[in-house]
Design a protein around this motif. Sequence first.
Motif, PDB file in Angstrom:
ATOM      1  N   ALA A 169       0.865  -1.178   0.000  1.00  0.00           N
ATOM      2  CA  ALA A 169       0.000   0.000   0.000  1.00  0.00           C
ATOM      3  C   ALA A 169       0.901   1.227   0.000  1.00  0.00           C
ATOM      4  N   GLY A 170       1.374   1.614  -1.179  1.00  0.00           N
ATOM      5  CA  GLY A 170       2.327   2.710  -1.243  1.00  0.00           C
ATOM      6  C   GLY A 170       2.207   3.556  -2.489  1.00  0.00           C
ATOM      7  N   ARG A 171       1.013   3.617  -3.039  1.00  0.00           N
ATOM      8  CA  ARG A 171       0.867   4.414  -4.255  1.00  0.00           C
ATOM      9  C   ARG A 171       1.130   5.885  -3.996  1.00  0.00           C
TER      10      ARG A 171
ATOM     11  N   PRO B  27       5.636  -3.796  -8.099  1.00  0.00           N
ATOM     12  CA  PRO B  27       4.670  -3.892  -9.197  1.00  0.00           C
ATOM     13  C   PRO B  27       3.933  -2.578  -9.414  1.00  0.00           C
ATOM     14  N   GLY B  28       3.476  -2.371 -10.626  1.00  0.00           N
ATOM     15  CA  GLY B  28       2.691  -1.177 -10.912  1.00  0.00           C
ATOM     16  C   GLY B  28       1.291  -1.294 -10.329  1.00  0.00           C
ATOM     17  N   TYR B  29       0.672  -0.152 -10.122  1.00  0.00           N
ATOM     18  CA  TYR B  29      -0.699  -0.111  -9.613  1.00  0.00           C
ATOM     19  C   TYR B  29      -1.662  -0.049 -10.786  1.00  0.00           C
TER      20      TYR B  29
ATOM     21  N   GLY C 184      -5.035   0.855 -12.751  1.00  0.00           N
ATOM     22  CA  GLY C 184      -6.119   1.831 -12.731  1.00  0.00           C
ATOM     23  C   GLY C 184      -5.977   2.814 -11.589  1.00  0.00           C
ATOM     24  N   THR C 185      -7.013   2.879 -10.773  1.00  0.00           N
ATOM     25  CA  THR C 185      -6.992   3.802  -9.628  1.00  0.00           C
ATOM     26  C   THR C 185      -6.729   3.053  -8.308  1.00  0.00           C
ATOM     27  N   ASP C 186      -6.268   1.810  -8.385  1.00  0.00           N
ATOM     28  CA  ASP C 186      -6.022   1.029  -7.163  1.00  0.00           C
ATOM     29  C   ASP C 186      -4.944   1.685  -6.307  1.00  0.00           C
ATOM     30  N   CYS C 187      -5.124   1.615  -4.983  1.00  0.00           N
ATOM     31  CA  CYS C 187      -4.127   2.140  -4.054  1.00  0.00           C
ATOM     32  C   CYS C 187      -3.284   1.033  -3.445  1.00  0.00           C
ATOM     33  N   VAL C 188      -3.529  -0.225  -3.846  1.00  0.00           N
ATOM     34  CA  VAL C 188      -2.710  -1.362  -3.407  1.00  0.00           C
ATOM     35  C   VAL C 188      -2.322  -2.171  -4.636  1.00  0.00           C
TER      36      VAL C 188
END
Length: 320
Positions: free
Chosen positions: A292-294, A309-311, A313-317
């Motif tokens: 959880a580090g976007r 790994p990339g996030y 869409g709009t995911d925050c995890v």
Amino acid sequence: MDRGLERSNGRGQAAEACPLNPRPGPHSRCDRPITTQLYPSRLRFLASMGIWASLHPASSCACATKELALAMIGAASRDPAEAPEDRRFLSTEEAAALERELLEDYRFGRQQLVELCGHASAVAVTKVFPLPALSRKQKTVLVVCGPEQNGAVGLVCARHLRVFEYEPTIFYPTRSLDPLHQDLTTQCEKMDIPFLSYLPTEVQLINDAYGLVVDAVLGPGVEPREVGGPCMRALATLKLLSIPLVSLDIPSGWDAETGEDSEDGLRPDVLVSLGAPKRCAGRFSGRHHFVAGRFVPDDVRRKFALRLPGYTGTDCVAAL
């Protein structure tokens, strides 16, 4: 005057002496403008990332080709263990430095970071335990909070789970006098989230009453003895549960550096690393691991050599 700036390259910009071919001759100086001259360290980085061609079109400069070839050989021959971009986990010292960078240089607020981490933790729960797939009993979540920062994140997580229509209950045996903790506690109380006055020692009662447990008792750098007897007794009970366990940042009772656990160390099914994974996460063997580090800026990720790994869409995890 620097000799590399003595002569123009014919386009109104100074030409720079070629570091690979300093002898006089047609290639004693590059025809590339100084603004696009790429030095060996930069070339090694671009070559290792495979993006040279996208940033610099084919050049007529022979020494540029030679420079790129040498850089690619150097990149291929490096020990992966020494390459900072290959590192995924932070030491306790590095994690503290990253947080200081956010607080002091980027001017994040402590409450802001706790809110971001708590919200993302709740989102991670929804990824593994989506509400439509749960029975009424499985929607009930016990959130166990300690008196340090991880406990504050747990309080925020419980609040967001309530917003997401789960049914959280909080056990917070050693309440902090910190104003942030008190404010977060008030928010949960105002949202009618129940607080347990004690945790049953009969394990089956907890297994029957809740669908899963969120462990927000201990965080990195917090010794079990620092949180007092009630929290330690709670950890001893949680260790015996058969329902799924979600730990925030590190499993409570683990050494953040080595992953070694104390007598009451937990074995979670899900781990949510906050900001970036800590070294102990390398020993996590549960079913799901999220970061959880976007909110961590790209410059900070590069500074601490995080390769995550990339996030989507709009995911925050993101799943690891």
